[in-house]
Design a protein around this motif. Structure first.
Motif, PDB file in Angstrom:
ATOM      1  N   ILE A   1      91.501  32.417  27.299  1.00 11.77           N
ATOM      2  CA  ILE A   1      90.676  33.385  27.343  1.00 11.77           C
ATOM      3  C   ILE A   1      90.047  33.333  28.715  1.00 11.77           C
ATOM      4  O   ILE A   1      89.651  34.391  29.446  1.00 11.77           O
ATOM      5  CB  ILE A   1      89.455  32.795  26.318  1.00 11.77           C
ATOM      6  N   GLU A   2      89.898  32.403  29.467  1.00  9.20           N
ATOM      7  CA  GLU A   2      89.248  32.097  30.824  1.00  9.20           C
ATOM      8  C   GLU A   2      90.504  33.067  31.841  1.00  9.20           C
ATOM      9  O   GLU A   2      90.010  33.732  32.774  1.00  9.20           O
ATOM     10  CB  GLU A   2      89.418  30.662  31.375  1.00  9.20           C
ATOM     11  N   SER A   3      91.849  32.753  31.639  1.00  7.29           N
ATOM     12  CA  SER A   3      92.719  33.941  32.244  1.00  7.29           C
ATOM     13  C   SER A   3      92.394  35.223  32.133  1.00  7.29           C
ATOM     14  O   SER A   3      92.486  35.903  33.236  1.00  7.29           O
ATOM     15  CB  SER A   3      94.141  33.372  31.956  1.00  7.29           C
ATOM     16  N   VAL A   4      91.946  35.870  30.863  1.00  6.56           N
ATOM     17  CA  VAL A   4      91.721  37.153  30.698  1.00  6.56           C
ATOM     18  C   VAL A   4      90.345  37.445  31.352  1.00  6.56           C
ATOM     19  O   VAL A   4      90.271  38.407  32.017  1.00  6.56           O
ATOM     20  CB  VAL A   4      91.371  37.306  29.145  1.00  6.56           C
ATOM     21  N   ALA A   5      89.276  36.576  31.401  1.00 12.05           N
ATOM     22  CA  ALA A   5      87.957  36.879  32.023  1.00 12.05           C
ATOM     23  C   ALA A   5      88.429  37.000  33.501  1.00 12.05           C
ATOM     24  O   ALA A   5      87.833  37.896  34.329  1.00 12.05           O
ATOM     25  CB  ALA A   5      87.117  35.993  31.740  1.00 12.05           C
ATOM     26  N   SER A   6      89.301  36.141  34.032  1.00 12.20           N
ATOM     27  CA  SER A   6      89.515  35.934  35.347  1.00 12.20           C
ATOM     28  C   SER A   6      90.408  37.252  36.049  1.00 12.20           C
ATOM     29  O   SER A   6      90.016  37.946  36.992  1.00 12.20           O
ATOM     30  CB  SER A   6      90.481  34.966  35.889  1.00 12.20           C
TER      31      SER A   6
ATOM     32  N   GLU B   1      94.903  48.569  40.409  1.00 13.38           N
ATOM     33  CA  GLU B   1      94.717  49.650  39.469  1.00 13.38           C
ATOM     34  C   GLU B   1      95.751  49.704  38.141  1.00 13.38           C
ATOM     35  O   GLU B   1      95.109  49.937  37.055  1.00 13.38           O
ATOM     36  CB  GLU B   1      94.709  50.950  39.932  1.00 13.38           C
ATOM     37  N   ALA B   2      96.767  49.626  38.230  1.00 18.27           N
ATOM     38  CA  ALA B   2      97.945  49.310  37.192  1.00 18.27           C
ATOM     39  C   ALA B   2      97.505  48.168  36.347  1.00 18.27           C
ATOM     40  O   ALA B   2      97.319  48.259  35.100  1.00 18.27           O
ATOM     41  CB  ALA B   2      99.104  49.118  37.688  1.00 18.27           C
ATOM     42  N   VAL B   3      97.105  46.849  37.117  1.00 14.74           N
ATOM     43  CA  VAL B   3      96.757  45.921  36.064  1.00 14.74           C
ATOM     44  C   VAL B   3      95.430  46.271  35.212  1.00 14.74           C
ATOM     45  O   VAL B   3      95.394  45.937  33.970  1.00 14.74           O
ATOM     46  CB  VAL B   3      96.381  44.662  37.019  1.00 14.74           C
ATOM     47  N   TRP B   4      94.349  46.891  35.854  1.00 12.36           N
ATOM     48  CA  TRP B   4      93.397  47.340  35.182  1.00 12.36           C
ATOM     49  C   TRP B   4      93.769  48.275  33.859  1.00 12.36           C
ATOM     50  O   TRP B   4      93.305  47.949  32.927  1.00 12.36           O
ATOM     51  CB  TRP B   4      92.365  48.134  36.181  1.00 12.36           C
ATOM     52  N   GLU B   5      94.397  49.090  34.150  1.00 17.05           N
ATOM     53  CA  GLU B   5      94.936  49.870  33.056  1.00 17.05           C
ATOM     54  C   GLU B   5      95.929  49.330  31.864  1.00 17.05           C
ATOM     55  O   GLU B   5      95.486  49.640  30.813  1.00 17.05           O
ATOM     56  CB  GLU B   5      95.775  51.127  33.412  1.00 17.05           C
ATOM     57  N   ALA B   6      96.684  48.384  32.480  1.00 17.07           N
ATOM     58  CA  ALA B   6      97.199  47.570  31.389  1.00 17.07           C
ATOM     59  C   ALA B   6      96.440  46.679  30.526  1.00 17.07           C
ATOM     60  O   ALA B   6      96.533  46.529  29.058  1.00 17.07           O
ATOM     61  CB  ALA B   6      98.112  46.482  32.081  1.00 17.07           C
ATOM     62  N   LEU B   7      95.352  46.131  31.073  1.00 14.03           N
ATOM     63  CA  LEU B   7      94.458  45.393  30.378  1.00 14.03           C
ATOM     64  C   LEU B   7      93.574  46.175  29.337  1.00 14.03           C
ATOM     65  O   LEU B   7      93.518  45.870  28.213  1.00 14.03           O
ATOM     66  CB  LEU B   7      93.506  44.639  31.255  1.00 14.03           C
ATOM     67  N   HIS B   8      93.242  47.312  29.930  1.00 20.28           N
ATOM     68  CA  HIS B   8      92.293  48.456  28.951  1.00 20.28           C
ATOM     69  C   HIS B   8      93.393  48.836  27.921  1.00 20.28           C
ATOM     70  O   HIS B   8      92.773  48.943  26.708  1.00 20.28           O
ATOM     71  CB  HIS B   8      92.028  49.494  29.712  1.00 20.28           C
ATOM     72  N   SER B   9      94.297  49.140  28.086  1.00 22.90           N
ATOM     73  CA  SER B   9      95.386  49.672  27.055  1.00 22.90           C
ATOM     74  C   SER B   9      95.578  48.553  26.179  1.00 22.90           C
ATOM     75  O   SER B   9      95.704  48.876  24.836  1.00 22.90           O
ATOM     76  CB  SER B   9      96.608  50.125  27.739  1.00 22.90           C
ATOM     77  N   PHE B  10      95.894  47.403  26.462  1.00 23.72           N
ATOM     78  CA  PHE B  10      96.482  46.347  25.749  1.00 23.72           C
ATOM     79  C   PHE B  10      95.167  45.774  24.722  1.00 23.72           C
ATOM     80  O   PHE B  10      95.591  45.744  23.425  1.00 23.72           O
ATOM     81  CB  PHE B  10      97.175  45.175  26.477  1.00 23.72           C
ATOM     82  N   PHE B  11      94.291  45.504  25.348  1.00 24.39           N
ATOM     83  CA  PHE B  11      93.090  45.083  24.487  1.00 24.39           C
ATOM     84  C   PHE B  11      92.425  45.951  23.724  1.00 24.39           C
ATOM     85  O   PHE B  11      91.756  45.898  22.649  1.00 24.39           O
ATOM     86  CB  PHE B  11      92.184  44.307  25.263  1.00 24.39           C
ATOM     87  N   GLY B  12      92.455  47.413  24.206  1.00 28.50           N
ATOM     88  CA  GLY B  12      91.760  48.417  23.433  1.00 28.50           C
ATOM     89  C   GLY B  12      92.618  48.891  21.883  1.00 28.50           C
ATOM     90  O   GLY B  12      92.077  48.720  21.058  1.00 28.50           O
ATOM     91  N   ASP B  13      94.150  48.701  22.112  1.00 31.60           N
ATOM     92  CA  ASP B  13      94.885  48.795  21.088  1.00 31.60           C
ATOM     93  C   ASP B  13      94.889  47.505  19.986  1.00 31.60           C
ATOM     94  O   ASP B  13      95.010  47.605  18.904  1.00 31.60           O
ATOM     95  CB  ASP B  13      96.403  49.082  21.452  1.00 31.60           C
ATOM     96  N   LEU B  14      94.836  46.217  20.708  1.00 30.59           N
ATOM     97  CA  LEU B  14      94.745  45.087  19.833  1.00 30.59           C
ATOM     98  C   LEU B  14      93.700  45.043  19.066  1.00 30.59           C
ATOM     99  O   LEU B  14      93.693  44.767  17.975  1.00 30.59           O
ATOM    100  CB  LEU B  14      94.861  43.969  21.168  1.00 30.59           C
TER     101      LEU B  14
ATOM    102  N   PHE C   1      90.061  40.177  34.371  1.00 30.76           N
ATOM    103  CA  PHE C   1      88.994  41.400  34.629  1.00 30.76           C
ATOM    104  C   PHE C   1      88.324  41.217  35.861  1.00 30.76           C
ATOM    105  O   PHE C   1      88.047  42.142  36.451  1.00 30.76           O
ATOM    106  CB  PHE C   1      88.209  41.341  33.269  1.00 30.76           C
ATOM    107  N   ARG C   2      87.819  40.104  36.095  1.00 35.83           N
ATOM    108  CA  ARG C   2      86.769  39.839  37.242  1.00 35.83           C
ATOM    109  C   ARG C   2      87.876  40.182  38.616  1.00 35.83           C
ATOM    110  O   ARG C   2      87.262  40.667  39.754  1.00 35.83           O
ATOM    111  CB  ARG C   2      86.454  38.597  37.578  1.00 35.83           C
TER     112      ARG C   2
END
Length: 602
Positions: free
Chosen positions: A556-561, A516-529, A563-564
Motif C-alpha cells: 500500500i505504501e508503494s502504491v501511495a509512493s 505520464e505513462a506510469v500515471w496512466e497505468a495507475l489510473h487504468s489499473f486501479f480504475g478497472d480493479l 502516486f506521489r
C-alpha cells in the motif's frame, strides 16, 4: 365624355415587350411581398433564470422568425426591475437553412436587475409588428435577499415510489449550493445492491431554484433504474461533493497552479423508499413473453399475391420505452394452413441505456393451399406499468391472393420402355471375375481407417469446439451482467499498454513521458480493479480500498509512493530524479504493485 381606345399592334416593338415584362414582374413581386407580409410571424419568449438573489441579472429574450427588420419590444416601466444598458437590448441574428429554405432568426435580449426582494412579475407584454399583435404571458421571478451564509445539501427524487418488476423508471439527484463553488468530481456512495439496476447518472440541464427563501444553484443528475427483484428498497446514499476553495499562494511553486484547492465534502441525502411489485399473475395472456413498458407494434407483409408454396415475408416492428432486452418476436401459430419458420432479428436500434428504441423482426410463412384468403391477425402482448394491466396489440388480418401451384410442363413419370429381346453373347473364357485382384492384401488384425485414433479424434473436435464456444458465450454473458467483475479481470491487460509506453520512454531517456505513462497505468489499473469512473481514481481512495482488501501495508505504501512521485514529476518538474537507474527502479516497483494487487477479489 369622349372615349379613346388604344389599340396595340399585333407585333409590338421590342421596347414595348420589355416594358410589359417589367410591369408584370413588378406586379408579381408586389403580390409576393404582400402575401409574405400577410403571413403570421413566429415569436419565442424566454425569461431566465426564474429565481435570483437581489442584484443578480435576469435575461429576457425575444426571438422573431418570419419577419424582416422587426421593431424591438418595449420593456420600460416593469415594476421592481431596472433595465440595464440604458434600456437597450442586445441584438443577434442567426440564419438557418432547413429543407432548402433559408430563414433568419432575430433575437432581442434585455438584462433586467431586480431592485427589491419578493415575488416580482414580468408582463404580460403586447408585441406589435406588421399590423399583428401577440400577447406574451406573465412570468414570475423569485428574488431572495443577498449576502446570505453558505449552504449545501442534496435531494433524491423518484419518478414513482411504487413500480413493477422490470419497469424502467427515473431517479433524479439534485445538489443545491448557495455561496459554494462546486467542482465536477461527484461520487455517490452507499448505493443499494444489484437488485436495483442503476444506469450511469447523466447531468441534466438545471436552473436556480428558491428553497425556504434562499436561491440555490443546482446540479441535476438523472439515472434510469430497473428493479430485477420484487421487494421494498430504501435509498439512503451519501454524496461526496467537490468543494472548490481559493487558497493563498505561498511560494513560487504555487504559481503553476490556479490557487484553488478542491476538498471532497460528504453530504447526506434524505432517504427515499421504492417498492418493486411483482407482475400480476391474474389476467396474464399466454402470448406474454416478458416485455414491460409502453410499446407500439406494426406489421407488414410482402408480397400479397403468391403461388401456393411460395414464401411471404412478415416484417414486425416493435418500438417504445421499456426493458428492450426482453422484447422478442410474437409467437405465431396459424395452424395447418401455413408453414411458419422462425423469426429472424433484422434491426436493433436502441439508445445507450437500452431503454428506448426500435426492434425489427422478419418471419417467413408459406401458404399451403390456394383456398387461403388472408393472413390471420398477429398479436404482441406487453405489460403496461402506467395502467397496471397487460395489453395486447393486434395487427391484421392481411388479405392475400394465393394462386394454384403451377403444373409442370413435363410428365413426372416416363412411359414403360418397349420390350427388347436380349442378344446372347458367347464368351471365350470359362470364368469371368467380377472384381480384379487387389494391389496389396491387408494384414490380418489391422484396424480399418475409420477406427483409428486419429479419425476418431477428428470426429470429436467439432463437439469440443461447440462446447468451448458455449462456455465462452456463457462467460461473456456473465461478464456483461457483472461490469465490476469484467473490469477487475481486464485490469492487468488494460494497464499493459501504458507499462509498455513507460518502458519505451525509459529506453529513450524521456522522464516526462515515462511518468505520464506510469500515471496512466495507475489510473487504468486501479480504475478497472475497483470499478471506478475516470474522475474517481485518486491516491486516498485507492489506498482506502486496498486496506479494505487486506493488502500488505508495504505494498500500500508503494502504491501511495508511486502516486506521489507521478504528481511531483507531472506538476513540479525537477522535483524527482530522472536518471535511468531511478526510472528503472520505479518501473520494477510498478510491476511488483500490479502483481500483488492484481489478486484483489472484491
Amino acid at each position: 365624355m369622349e372615349r379613346f381606345d388604344i389599340v396595340l399592334p399585333k407585333r409590338s416593338h421590342p421596347h414595348l415587350r420589355c416594358m410589359r415584362l417589367s410591369v408584370c414582374a413588378a406586379i408579381l413581386m408586389g403580390l409576393v411581398l404582400a402575401a409574405q407580409s400577410s403571413l403570421a410571424f413566429e415569436l419565442d419568449y424566454a425569461v431566465q433564470p426564474r429565481a435570483v438573489n437581489l442584484g443578480e441579472p435576469v435575461r429576457v429574450s425575444f426571438t422573431l422568425r418570419g419577419i424582416s427588420q422587426p421593431p424591438a419590444p418595449n420593456l420600460a416601466g416593469i415594476d421592481g426591475f431596472r433595465v440595464a444598458n440604458q434600456g437597450r437590448p442586445q441584438v443577434s441574428q442567426n440564419t438557418v437553412i432547413v429543407d432548402g429554405r433559408m430563414s433568419t432568426d432575430i433575437t432581442f435580449t434585455y438584462t433586467l436587475v431586480p431592485e427589491r426582494e419578493g415575488t416580482l412579475t414580468i408582463g404580460p407584454i403586447n408585441y406589435t409588428a406588421q399590423g399583428q399583435t401577440k400577447l406574451l404571458p406573465q412570468v414570475t421571478v423569485q428574488v431572495a435577499p443577498a449576502h446570505q451564509e453558505a449552504a449545501l445539501f442534496a435531494r433524491m427524487t423518484v419518478e414513482r415510489s411504487e413500480v413493477y418488476l422490470h419497469e424502467i423508471f427515473e431517479v433524479t439527484l439534485t445538489i443545491y449550493s448557495h455561496q459554494v463553488d462546486l467542482g465536477s468530481d461527484f461520487r455517490l456512495l452507499n448505493m443499494p445492491d444489484a437488485r436495483l439496476s442503476f444506469q450511469t447518472f447523466n447531468e441534466m440541464h438545471s436552473e436556480p431554484e428558491m428553497v425556504n427563501g434562499r436561491v440555490y444553484r443546482t446540479k441535476r443528475f438523472q439515472s434510469e433504474v430497473r428493479g430485477i427483484a420484487a421487494g421494498e428498497y430504501t435509498l439512503a446514499p451519501s454524496l461526496s461533493v467537490p468543494v472548490v476553495r481559493q487558497t493563498q499562494r505561498r511560494s513560487a511553486f504555487d504559481l503553476f497552479f490556479s490557487g484553488a484547492q478542491v476538498d471532497h465534502t460528504e453530504v447526506p441525502v434524505e432517504p427515499i423508499t421504492i417498492t418493486v411489485r411483482p407482475l400480476p399473475s391474474e389476467g396474464r395472456p399466454d402470448s406474454f413473453t416478458g416485455a414491460v413498458g409502453g410499446f407500439d407494434f406494426a406489421v407488414s407483409a410482402q408480397p400479397m399475391e403468391v403461388d401456393a408454396g411460395d414464401p411471404i415475408s412478415l416484417t414486425m416492428r416493435i418500438e417504445g420505452r421499456g426493458n428492450m432486452d426482453a422484447v422478442s418476436a410474437p409467437r405465431i401459430d396459424f395452424g395447418p394452413d401455413f408453414r411458419v419458420y422462425d423469426a429472424q432479428l433484422q434491426q436493433r436500434d436502441l439508445n445507450q441505456r437500452r431503454s428506448r428504441g426500435r426492434i425489427e423482426f422478419e418471419q417467413v410463412i408459406i401458404p399451403r393451399s390456394d383456398h387461403i384468403e388472408a393472413i390471420p391477425p398477429i398479436a404482441f402482448t406487453f405489460f403496461d406499468p402506467a395502467q397496471g394491466t397487460y395489453r395486447t396489440v393486434e395487427r391484421g388480418p392481411f388479405p392475400i391472393r394465393v394462386r394454384p401451384a403451377p403444373t409442370p410442363d413435363t410428365p413426372l413419370a416416363l412411359p414403360p420402355p418397349s420390350p427388347v429381346t436380349p442378344e446372347l453373347t458367347v464368351l471365350h473364357q470359362d470364368i469371368v471375375y467380377l472384381k480384379s485382384a487387389p494391389d496389396a492384401w491387408p494384414r490380418l488384425g489391422r484396424r480399418p481407417w475409420y477406427m483409428r485414433p486419429f479419425y476418431v479424434g477428428v470426429q470429436v473436435l467439432p463437439a469440443l469446439a461447440l462446447a468451448g464456444s458455449l462456455m465462452m458465450a456463457r462467460r461473456r454473458e456473465e461478464l456483461s451482467r457483472d461490469i465490476a467483475k469484467a473490469r477487475r479481470l481486464r485490469a492487468p491487460r488494460a494497464a499493459r499498454a501504458a507499462v509498455g509506453r513507460a518502458e519505451t520512454a525509459l529506453r529513450a531517456g524521456q522522464p516526462a513521458l515515462f511518468h505520464e505513462a506510469v500515471w496512466e497505468a495507475l489510473h487504468s489499473f486501479f480504475g478497472d480493479l475497483f470499478n471506478l469512473q475516470p474522475g474517481e481514481v485518486d491516491p486516498d481512495g485507492v489506498v482506502q480500498r486496498l486496506r479494505a482488501a487486506q493488502i500488505e501495508e508495504g505494498q500500500i505504501e508503494s502504491v501511495a509512493s508511486l502516486f506521489r512521485q507521478c504528481e511531483l514529476a507531472r506538476f513540479a518538474s525537477g522535483a524527482v530524479p530522472g536518471d535511468s537507474q531511478s526510472l528503472a527502479e520505479t518501473l520494477e516497483q510498478l510491476q511488483a504493485v500490479f502483481r500483488s494487487c492484481g489478486k484483489v477479489s472484491s
